[in-house]
Design a protein around this motif. Structure first.
Motif, PDB file in Angstrom:
ATOM      1  N   HIS A  44      -4.473  13.510  63.636  1.00 35.76           N
ATOM      2  CA  HIS A  44      -3.216  13.980  64.236  1.00 35.76           C
ATOM      3  C   HIS A  44      -2.435  14.926  63.314  1.00 35.76           C
ATOM      4  O   HIS A  44      -1.561  15.650  63.783  1.00 35.76           O
ATOM      5  CB  HIS A  44      -2.323  12.791  64.621  1.00 35.76           C
ATOM      6  CG  HIS A  44      -2.857  12.007  65.781  1.00 35.76           C
ATOM      7  ND1 HIS A  44      -2.980  12.529  67.050  1.00 35.76           N
ATOM      8  CD2 HIS A  44      -3.333  10.742  65.864  1.00 35.76           C
ATOM      9  CE1 HIS A  44      -3.493  11.605  67.872  1.00 35.76           C
ATOM     10  NE2 HIS A  44      -3.717  10.523  67.171  1.00 35.76           N
ATOM     11  N   HIS A  45      -2.735  14.893  62.015  1.00 33.78           N
ATOM     12  CA  HIS A  45      -1.929  15.699  61.085  1.00 33.78           C
ATOM     13  C   HIS A  45      -2.675  16.853  60.423  1.00 33.78           C
ATOM     14  O   HIS A  45      -2.049  17.824  60.030  1.00 33.78           O
ATOM     15  CB  HIS A  45      -1.300  14.781  60.027  1.00 33.78           C
ATOM     16  CG  HIS A  45      -0.175  13.963  60.585  1.00 33.78           C
ATOM     17  ND1 HIS A  45       1.116  14.427  60.649  1.00 33.78           N
ATOM     18  CD2 HIS A  45      -0.163  12.738  61.163  1.00 33.78           C
ATOM     19  CE1 HIS A  45       1.879  13.513  61.227  1.00 33.78           C
ATOM     20  NE2 HIS A  45       1.137  12.480  61.550  1.00 33.78           N
ATOM     21  N   GLY A  91      -5.799  18.001  66.506  1.00 31.08           N
ATOM     22  CA  GLY A  91      -5.452  16.732  67.161  1.00 31.08           C
ATOM     23  C   GLY A  91      -5.482  16.834  68.672  1.00 31.08           C
ATOM     24  O   GLY A  91      -6.459  17.336  69.240  1.00 31.08           O
ATOM     25  N   GLU A 124       1.127  17.522  69.226  1.00 28.34           N
ATOM     26  CA  GLU A 124       1.164  17.406  67.758  1.00 28.34           C
ATOM     27  C   GLU A 124       2.292  18.290  67.219  1.00 28.34           C
ATOM     28  O   GLU A 124       2.068  19.366  66.684  1.00 28.34           O
ATOM     29  CB  GLU A 124      -0.183  17.798  67.153  1.00 28.34           C
ATOM     30  CG  GLU A 124      -1.398  17.096  67.744  1.00 28.34           C
ATOM     31  CD  GLU A 124      -1.454  15.587  67.510  1.00 28.34           C
ATOM     32  OE1 GLU A 124      -0.541  15.030  66.865  1.00 28.34           O
ATOM     33  OE2 GLU A 124      -2.409  14.966  67.987  1.00 28.34           O
ATOM     34  N   GLN A 182       3.386  17.710  62.442  1.00 25.36           N
ATOM     35  CA  GLN A 182       2.232  17.467  61.576  1.00 25.36           C
ATOM     36  C   GLN A 182       2.577  17.574  60.099  1.00 25.36           C
ATOM     37  O   GLN A 182       3.554  18.214  59.710  1.00 25.36           O
ATOM     38  CB  GLN A 182       1.124  18.467  61.912  1.00 25.36           C
ATOM     39  CG  GLN A 182       0.501  18.223  63.283  1.00 25.36           C
ATOM     40  CD  GLN A 182      -0.792  18.992  63.476  1.00 25.36           C
ATOM     41  OE1 GLN A 182      -0.847  20.198  63.226  1.00 25.36           O
ATOM     42  NE2 GLN A 182      -1.833  18.292  63.911  1.00 25.36           N
ATOM     43  N   ALA A 203      -0.125  18.237  57.147  1.00 29.55           N
ATOM     44  CA  ALA A 203      -1.548  18.399  56.819  1.00 29.55           C
ATOM     45  C   ALA A 203      -1.891  17.807  55.459  1.00 29.55           C
ATOM     46  O   ALA A 203      -2.970  17.228  55.277  1.00 29.55           O
ATOM     47  CB  ALA A 203      -1.922  19.878  56.863  1.00 29.55           C
ATOM     48  N   GLY A 222      -2.344  14.198  55.945  1.00 31.07           N
ATOM     49  CA  GLY A 222      -3.533  13.981  56.774  1.00 31.07           C
ATOM     50  C   GLY A 222      -4.805  14.078  55.957  1.00 31.07           C
ATOM     51  O   GLY A 222      -5.714  13.246  56.081  1.00 31.07           O
TER      52      GLY A 222
END
Lengths: 206, 206
Positions: free
Chosen positions: B115-116, B120, B126, B129, B131, B134
């Protein structure tokens, strides 16, 4: 039975309050782990708890149980006294649900903020920070406080009429929030009143 | 009893496998939630589950239970069939511990990566986010796979000799990892063999 922990840390506090509620504090030996010195990350401690965190429960047969909820469930099932995790399937589900909301949305969110977006436990221990995520988790914690306030507008305790592990987890989360300087907004009067009531319990005030 | 979910999603899969293990799939009405269309974020759905995620259990008296573990504990306590959450306090603690390790370290870690740090569910969903976080969680998922492989070198299943919720959670986590293209490293032969064994269970293969 031994508990490896650091007195005053948030998850250890959940275990200690649960033990006190069950009147079982004296039946456990507490072993201090030098987290500030990095003992939780040594091979010797990881052999007990590969999560490399406190608390960790050691049973008399040498079995180790990590993860705070597993430990508090074990305590609730093992010692007499009022049930903290519920007796019917529906009670248990409601307490589990509210406990997870308090844990993920408040205690763990504050923890992530503290360890990632503040100096946390200092540069020797906080070696992999992500401030952007930490700050988002501060927002999550504040949203969860507002949610819990709404629940407490309609219920004496987080999972209904009775004190439970969900209350213990949320209480520990608010203590951590104080420490991390994430203040409860003053308009959340139900949450503030509930907190005073919980703080006065013998398991906490004593 | 109703379950609000999306067939094929990771946490709904845990509930559906648990129901199949208990032989209780036919005793539940599944209600599809249009997550891709944002239905889980509407006020109507949040009134059922303020977490705004699937799955959500609705009991016949109208009580709603969110949080996947609360739902699967309810299912395990309510229906006959082999225990998925353990019977003695020690069994229950070990299963809870391993279930949480599989959930936090694998399923939720892959979910956060997906999701990040990837597109996603697309730009409409989304919208917040991170990243950097993630990608860190992708590393957590790979470390957890290695840890689980070590556990399976010594045990037939994640919490010992018997299949449990911990296996269901890890299995769903690996399915999500496939979807998110987080491959199991080829040297984790215990994990790969365990996965084939679990995939062949009637609750999953049928």
């Amino acid at each position: 039975m031994k508990i490896y922990d650091v007195e005053g840390f948030p998850n250890p506090a959940r275990v200690r309050i649960a033990l006190a509620e069950k009147g079982a504090t004296e039946r456990v030996e507490f072993v201090h782990v030098d987290v500030m010195g990095g003992e939780h990350r040594t091979e010797a401690f990881r052999a007990k708890n590969p999560d490399a965190v406190v608390p960790c429960l050691e049973l008399d047969d040498g079995t180790h149980i990590g993860q705070c909820n597993a430990i508090t469930e074990y305590i609730d099932a093992t010692f007499d006294g009022p049930s903290l995790t519920g007796q019917t399937a529906t009670e248990r589900a409601r307490i589990s649900m509210m406990n997870t909301r308090a844990e993920a949305g408040l205690l763990n969110a504050v923890s992530t903020y503290f360890h990632h977006a503040t100096p946390g436990l200092g540069p020797d221990l906080e070696t992999d920070q992500c401030a952007e995520w930490g700050n988002k988790q501060r927002d999550v914690a504040l949203k969860t406080m507002a949610y819990l306030d709404g629940v407490l507008a309609e219920n004496a305790y987080l999972a209904g009429d009775s004190f439970s592990m969900a209350d213990i987890t949320a209480f520990a989360g608010l203590s951590f929030a104080d420490f991390a300087k994430v203040d409860i907004p003053a308009n959340l009067t139900n949450l503030i009143a509930w907190r005073e009531k919980v703080a006065a319990r013998p398991s906490i005030a004593a």
